[in-house]
Design a protein around this motif. Structure first.
Motif, PDB file in Angstrom:
ATOM      1  N   ARG A   3     -22.629  36.042   2.934  1.00  0.00           N
ATOM      2  CA  ARG A   3     -23.380  34.784   3.057  1.00  0.00           C
ATOM      3  C   ARG A   3     -24.768  34.940   2.454  1.00  0.00           C
ATOM      4  O   ARG A   3     -25.230  34.085   1.684  1.00  0.00           O
ATOM      5  CB  ARG A   3     -23.482  34.367   4.524  1.00  0.00           C
ATOM      6  CG  ARG A   3     -24.170  33.015   4.741  1.00  0.00           C
ATOM      7  CD  ARG A   3     -24.376  32.710   6.217  1.00  0.00           C
ATOM      8  NE  ARG A   3     -25.256  33.658   6.878  1.00  0.00           N
ATOM      9  CZ  ARG A   3     -26.593  33.677   6.768  1.00  0.00           C
ATOM     10  NH1 ARG A   3     -27.204  32.801   5.992  1.00  0.00           N
ATOM     11  NH2 ARG A   3     -27.330  34.561   7.409  1.00  0.00           N
ATOM     12  N   LYS A   4     -25.419  36.073   2.755  1.00  0.00           N
ATOM     13  CA  LYS A   4     -26.760  36.314   2.206  1.00  0.00           C
ATOM     14  C   LYS A   4     -26.710  36.453   0.695  1.00  0.00           C
ATOM     15  O   LYS A   4     -27.611  35.974  -0.011  1.00  0.00           O
ATOM     16  CB  LYS A   4     -27.378  37.561   2.837  1.00  0.00           C
ATOM     17  CG  LYS A   4     -27.817  37.347   4.271  1.00  0.00           C
ATOM     18  CD  LYS A   4     -28.417  38.609   4.860  1.00  0.00           C
ATOM     19  CE  LYS A   4     -28.853  38.368   6.299  1.00  0.00           C
ATOM     20  NZ  LYS A   4     -29.411  39.588   6.911  1.00  0.00           N
ATOM     21  N   GLU A   5     -25.666  37.099   0.186  1.00  0.00           N
ATOM     22  CA  GLU A   5     -25.523  37.235  -1.269  1.00  0.00           C
ATOM     23  C   GLU A   5     -25.334  35.879  -1.929  1.00  0.00           C
ATOM     24  O   GLU A   5     -25.916  35.600  -2.976  1.00  0.00           O
ATOM     25  CB  GLU A   5     -24.346  38.153  -1.608  1.00  0.00           C
ATOM     26  CG  GLU A   5     -24.600  39.615  -1.307  1.00  0.00           C
ATOM     27  CD  GLU A   5     -23.363  40.480  -1.463  1.00  0.00           C
ATOM     28  OE1 GLU A   5     -22.279  39.957  -1.811  1.00  0.00           O
ATOM     29  OE2 GLU A   5     -23.479  41.697  -1.209  1.00  0.00           O
ATOM     30  N   ARG A   6     -24.518  35.001  -1.305  1.00  0.00           N
ATOM     31  CA  ARG A   6     -24.321  33.652  -1.851  1.00  0.00           C
ATOM     32  C   ARG A   6     -25.632  32.869  -1.850  1.00  0.00           C
ATOM     33  O   ARG A   6     -25.954  32.189  -2.830  1.00  0.00           O
ATOM     34  CB  ARG A   6     -23.249  32.900  -1.056  1.00  0.00           C
ATOM     35  CG  ARG A   6     -21.832  33.320  -1.359  1.00  0.00           C
ATOM     36  CD  ARG A   6     -20.809  32.374  -0.763  1.00  0.00           C
ATOM     37  NE  ARG A   6     -20.946  32.188   0.674  1.00  0.00           N
ATOM     38  CZ  ARG A   6     -20.395  32.963   1.603  1.00  0.00           C
ATOM     39  NH1 ARG A   6     -19.654  34.001   1.239  1.00  0.00           N
ATOM     40  NH2 ARG A   6     -20.566  32.714   2.884  1.00  0.00           N
ATOM     41  N   GLU A   7     -26.379  32.990  -0.752  1.00  0.00           N
ATOM     42  CA  GLU A   7     -27.667  32.294  -0.673  1.00  0.00           C
ATOM     43  C   GLU A   7     -28.633  32.823  -1.734  1.00  0.00           C
ATOM     44  O   GLU A   7     -29.356  32.047  -2.363  1.00  0.00           O
ATOM     45  CB  GLU A   7     -28.272  32.442   0.719  1.00  0.00           C
ATOM     46  CG  GLU A   7     -27.572  31.626   1.776  1.00  0.00           C
ATOM     47  CD  GLU A   7     -28.143  31.851   3.171  1.00  0.00           C
ATOM     48  OE1 GLU A   7     -29.123  32.620   3.320  1.00  0.00           O
ATOM     49  OE2 GLU A   7     -27.596  31.264   4.113  1.00  0.00           O
ATOM     50  N   ALA A   8     -28.619  34.159  -1.927  1.00  0.00           N
ATOM     51  CA  ALA A   8     -29.491  34.745  -2.942  1.00  0.00           C
ATOM     52  C   ALA A   8     -29.086  34.271  -4.336  1.00  0.00           C
ATOM     53  O   ALA A   8     -29.948  33.960  -5.166  1.00  0.00           O
ATOM     54  CB  ALA A   8     -29.443  36.269  -2.853  1.00  0.00           C
ATOM     55  N   ASP A   9     -27.782  34.181  -4.577  1.00  0.00           N
ATOM     56  CA  ASP A   9     -27.303  33.694  -5.874  1.00  0.00           C
ATOM     57  C   ASP A   9     -27.719  32.243  -6.088  1.00  0.00           C
ATOM     58  O   ASP A   9     -28.153  31.870  -7.187  1.00  0.00           O
ATOM     59  CB  ASP A   9     -25.781  33.815  -5.963  1.00  0.00           C
ATOM     60  CG  ASP A   9     -25.308  35.247  -6.135  1.00  0.00           C
ATOM     61  OD1 ASP A   9     -26.154  36.124  -6.442  1.00  0.00           O
ATOM     62  OD2 ASP A   9     -24.101  35.499  -5.936  1.00  0.00           O
ATOM     63  N   PHE A  51     -30.185  30.898  -8.940  1.00  0.00           N
ATOM     64  CA  PHE A  51     -29.722  29.857  -9.851  1.00  0.00           C
ATOM     65  C   PHE A  51     -30.740  28.719  -9.912  1.00  0.00           C
ATOM     66  O   PHE A  51     -31.153  28.303 -10.982  1.00  0.00           O
ATOM     67  CB  PHE A  51     -28.354  29.333  -9.389  1.00  0.00           C
ATOM     68  CG  PHE A  51     -27.869  28.175 -10.195  1.00  0.00           C
ATOM     69  CD1 PHE A  51     -27.341  28.368 -11.464  1.00  0.00           C
ATOM     70  CD2 PHE A  51     -27.946  26.874  -9.689  1.00  0.00           C
ATOM     71  CE1 PHE A  51     -26.890  27.290 -12.207  1.00  0.00           C
ATOM     72  CE2 PHE A  51     -27.496  25.803 -10.431  1.00  0.00           C
ATOM     73  CZ  PHE A  51     -26.968  26.009 -11.699  1.00  0.00           C
ATOM     74  N   TRP A  52     -31.181  28.221  -8.775  1.00  0.00           N
ATOM     75  CA  TRP A  52     -32.118  27.098  -8.744  1.00  0.00           C
ATOM     76  C   TRP A  52     -33.501  27.523  -9.231  1.00  0.00           C
ATOM     77  O   TRP A  52     -34.178  26.747  -9.901  1.00  0.00           O
ATOM     78  CB  TRP A  52     -32.196  26.466  -7.360  1.00  0.00           C
ATOM     79  CG  TRP A  52     -30.930  25.733  -7.029  1.00  0.00           C
ATOM     80  CD1 TRP A  52     -30.008  26.065  -6.110  1.00  0.00           C
ATOM     81  CD2 TRP A  52     -30.436  24.563  -7.668  1.00  0.00           C
ATOM     82  NE1 TRP A  52     -28.958  25.179  -6.110  1.00  0.00           N
ATOM     83  CE2 TRP A  52     -29.207  24.234  -7.080  1.00  0.00           C
ATOM     84  CE3 TRP A  52     -30.912  23.742  -8.723  1.00  0.00           C
ATOM     85  CZ2 TRP A  52     -28.442  23.134  -7.486  1.00  0.00           C
ATOM     86  CZ3 TRP A  52     -30.146  22.653  -9.102  1.00  0.00           C
ATOM     87  CH2 TRP A  52     -28.912  22.351  -8.480  1.00  0.00           C
ATOM     88  N   ALA A  53     -33.890  28.731  -8.945  1.00  0.00           N
ATOM     89  CA  ALA A  53     -35.189  29.200  -9.433  1.00  0.00           C
ATOM     90  C   ALA A  53     -35.169  29.310 -10.948  1.00  0.00           C
ATOM     91  O   ALA A  53     -36.149  28.952 -11.614  1.00  0.00           O
ATOM     92  CB  ALA A  53     -35.507  30.565  -8.809  1.00  0.00           C
ATOM     93  N   SER A  54     -34.079  29.757 -11.518  1.00  0.00           N
ATOM     94  CA  SER A  54     -33.993  29.881 -12.976  1.00  0.00           C
ATOM     95  C   SER A  54     -33.903  28.511 -13.619  1.00  0.00           C
ATOM     96  O   SER A  54     -34.393  28.319 -14.740  1.00  0.00           O
ATOM     97  CB  SER A  54     -32.801  30.748 -13.386  1.00  0.00           C
ATOM     98  OG  SER A  54     -31.585  30.098 -13.052  1.00  0.00           O
ATOM     99  N   ARG A  55     -33.349  27.514 -12.984  1.00  0.00           N
ATOM    100  CA  ARG A  55     -33.236  26.154 -13.536  1.00  0.00           C
ATOM    101  C   ARG A  55     -34.594  25.459 -13.554  1.00  0.00           C
ATOM    102  O   ARG A  55     -34.877  24.711 -14.468  1.00  0.00           O
ATOM    103  CB  ARG A  55     -32.256  25.313 -12.719  1.00  0.00           C
ATOM    104  CG  ARG A  55     -30.877  25.882 -12.574  1.00  0.00           C
ATOM    105  CD  ARG A  55     -29.946  25.581 -13.657  1.00  0.00           C
ATOM    106  NE  ARG A  55     -29.615  24.165 -13.684  1.00  0.00           N
ATOM    107  CZ  ARG A  55     -28.999  23.603 -14.694  1.00  0.00           C
ATOM    108  NH1 ARG A  55     -28.657  24.333 -15.723  1.00  0.00           N
ATOM    109  NH2 ARG A  55     -28.723  22.342 -14.710  1.00  0.00           N
ATOM    110  N   THR A  56     -35.371  25.696 -12.522  1.00  0.00           N
ATOM    111  CA  THR A  56     -36.644  24.992 -12.426  1.00  0.00           C
ATOM    112  C   THR A  56     -37.722  25.662 -13.276  1.00  0.00           C
ATOM    113  O   THR A  56     -38.705  25.035 -13.619  1.00  0.00           O
ATOM    114  CB  THR A  56     -37.136  24.937 -10.979  1.00  0.00           C
ATOM    115  OG1 THR A  56     -37.217  26.257 -10.451  1.00  0.00           O
ATOM    116  CG2 THR A  56     -36.209  24.093 -10.107  1.00  0.00           C
TER     117      THR A  56
END
Length: 80
Positions: free
Chosen positions: A63-69, A73-78
């Protein structure tokens, strides 16, 4: 000297002593068998608990790995 033979009176017959020893051994074997069964049940119970805990820990890690991913993902998009 007396020519009469002395007769030895056995305290108990050897076969009776052997039977008694066998009964004692059977009781000990039964006791040990019960102890082994109880220990086996305890071991199975502990294995179930350990497996459950490991499963929960694995699910939490995933779950933590999915949240980190998702965060990455959102940090790289913004930042583009």
């Amino acid at each position: 000297m007396s020519s009469k033979k002395k007769r030895i009176q056995p305290q108990s017959r050897p076969i009776d002593a052997i039977r008694e020893m066998m009964e004692d051994l059977n009781l000990q074997i039964n006791d040990l068998t019960e102890i082994c069964k109880k220990q086996g049940e305890e071991i199975r119970s502990l294995k179930v608990k350990i497996n459950a805990r490991e499963s929960l820990e694995r699910e939490e890690r995933e779950r933590k790995e999915r949240e980190a991913d998702k965060s990455w993902f959102w940090a790289s998009r913004t930042s583009e």
